[in-house]
Motif scaffolding. Structure first.
Motif: not given
Length: 397
Positions: A180, A186, A329, A331, A333
């Motif tokens: 990350s 992310d 999260t 979102s 990645p």
């Protein structure tokens, strides 16, 4: 009799405490490569308690652990990781680098991020998977080594070879490296560029600098070699995975200033796209230097093959990881193949999908390496959801 029912907040707090305890325990093992210092012994004990069959081996001071648990017929997936760390001197650290101290809601210590934090979170997620009552399919492996930060000659390479000997072909492998960037989840790695180093010897002809017509200057030849190497057009590069070649050393052993050097040594490293294998890189370089071959000799060093995992139509590990990250999260990645090499290369093949997913990498190998407790909990939640996606019969996509 009244049953005590835990609230979601209590459950989250208990998970946080458990994963922090596991990380602190692992950090306290002074497991500088290649020594496990008791860390793998402790992991084996934890996994055996959960019902895993464990096989631990030691060779050239490297300790490897293969642990497996079979639920039912189904896919074969693995967690892969390492407990060895790079050295750490107490100087400049705000705490003992092997204490696992908590400061400002973060766990400090060598390996906190790379990658004992990932191993601790994997262990907590594994506990949840094994102890919950949902129907599960497949076989689950843990593959742990104490030889990742060094030469990686006797670690995951030998584990992969042992699996082949046992007739085990993994469907997928999740590597807990710190991938990350700005926040947990992310970025994940669905591949890695390959790496190849070389030592190139250039032979010239010595002589007096006043009579260059009677000499062949190895230093001048090296300039031509460097120009050719750095001008190679890497036509097989894949989008987002570019090949780069860097000269890492030039050595001319010449102690006087009136003699043309007869020898020069160049070292260079290539980080190459997954559009290539190491044999392709060697061919490209040798072709570019072909007409100088009589003056050159090359020693190839430390080959690390590239690998890449794309989306699959069935049992897609990449999709499982993406869905787990999304659920935790909110979102998806970013997919990346950047950075250095990893042990994922030893398990990746035409059948085995390999994805790396872990905590942030902003403090790895640094003084005051640490991982925020919030990040530790979040990656544990991602791993837990991932294992549910893979093994729980009613959750599989």
């Amino acid at each position: 009799m009244t049953l005590a029912i835990q609230t979601p907040l209590q459950t989250k707090a208990n998970t946080a405490q458990a994963v922090v305890d596991y990380l602190q325990t692992l950090i306290k093992f002074n497991s500088v490569t290649p020594h496990q210092a008791g860390a793998i012994d402790w992991l084996e004990s934890q996994l055996a308690t959960l019902g895993f069959e464990c096989e631990q081996t030691t060779f050239n001071n490297v300790t490897n652990l293969i642990a497996k648990i079979r639920f039912d017929d189904g896919p074969i997936y693995a967690f892969s990781g390492h407990i060895d760390v790079v050295p750490a001197s107490p100087e400049h650290w705000c705490t003992d680098p092997f204490s696992g101290a908590i400061l400002d809601d973060a766990v400090y210590g060598r390996g906190a991020a790379d990658m004992k934090g990932g191993v601790a979170a994997m262990l907590r997620a594994t506990e949840y998977l094994v102890t919950n009552k949902d129907a599960k399919k497949g076989t689950f492996y843990w593959l742990i080594t104490s030889d990742e930060e060094g030469e990686a000659e006797y670690g995951s390479l030998l584990i992969a070879e042992r699996l082949v000997q046992q007739g085990v072909c993994l469907d997928g492998c999740i590597v807990g490296e710190p991938t990350s960037h700005l926040k947990v989840g992310d970025t994940i790695k669905n591949g890695r560029r390959g790496a190849l180093s070389a030592r190139l010897h250039i032979a010239g002809k010595a002589g007096h600098v006043a009579y260059p017509e009677n000499t062949i200057n190895a230093a001048h030849l090296s300039a031509d070699v460097i120009k050719r190497l750095t001008s190679i057009d890497w036509l097989c590069d894949e989008p987002g995975s570019n090949t780069s070649l860097q000269i890492t050393g030039i050595n001319i052993d010449n102690v006087v200033d009136n003699m043309v050097p007869a020898q020069c040594e160049l070292t260079f490293n290539v980080r190459y796209s997954h559009g290539y294998k190491s044999a392709d890189i060697k061919n490209e370089i040798q072709f570019s230097l072909g007409d100088l071959a009589q003056s050159l000799s090359i020693e190839w060093e430390r080959p690390c093959e590239s690998f890449y995992t794309s989306h699959q139509s069935q049992n897609c590990l990449l999709a499982y990881v993406e869905q787990a990250v999304l659920s935790v999260t909110g979102s998806y990645p970013l997919l990346s193949t950047s950075g250095g090499t990893s042990d994922g290369r030893f398990f990746a093949n035409n059948h085995t999908q390999v994805i790396e997913c872990g905590v942030r990498n902003n403090t790895i190998h640094q003084v005051n390496e640490h991982v925020p407790i919030e990040d530790l909990v979040k990656i544990e939640q991602i791993y837990t959801q991932l294992l549910i996606n893979i093994f729980n019969e009613n959750a599989r996509c």
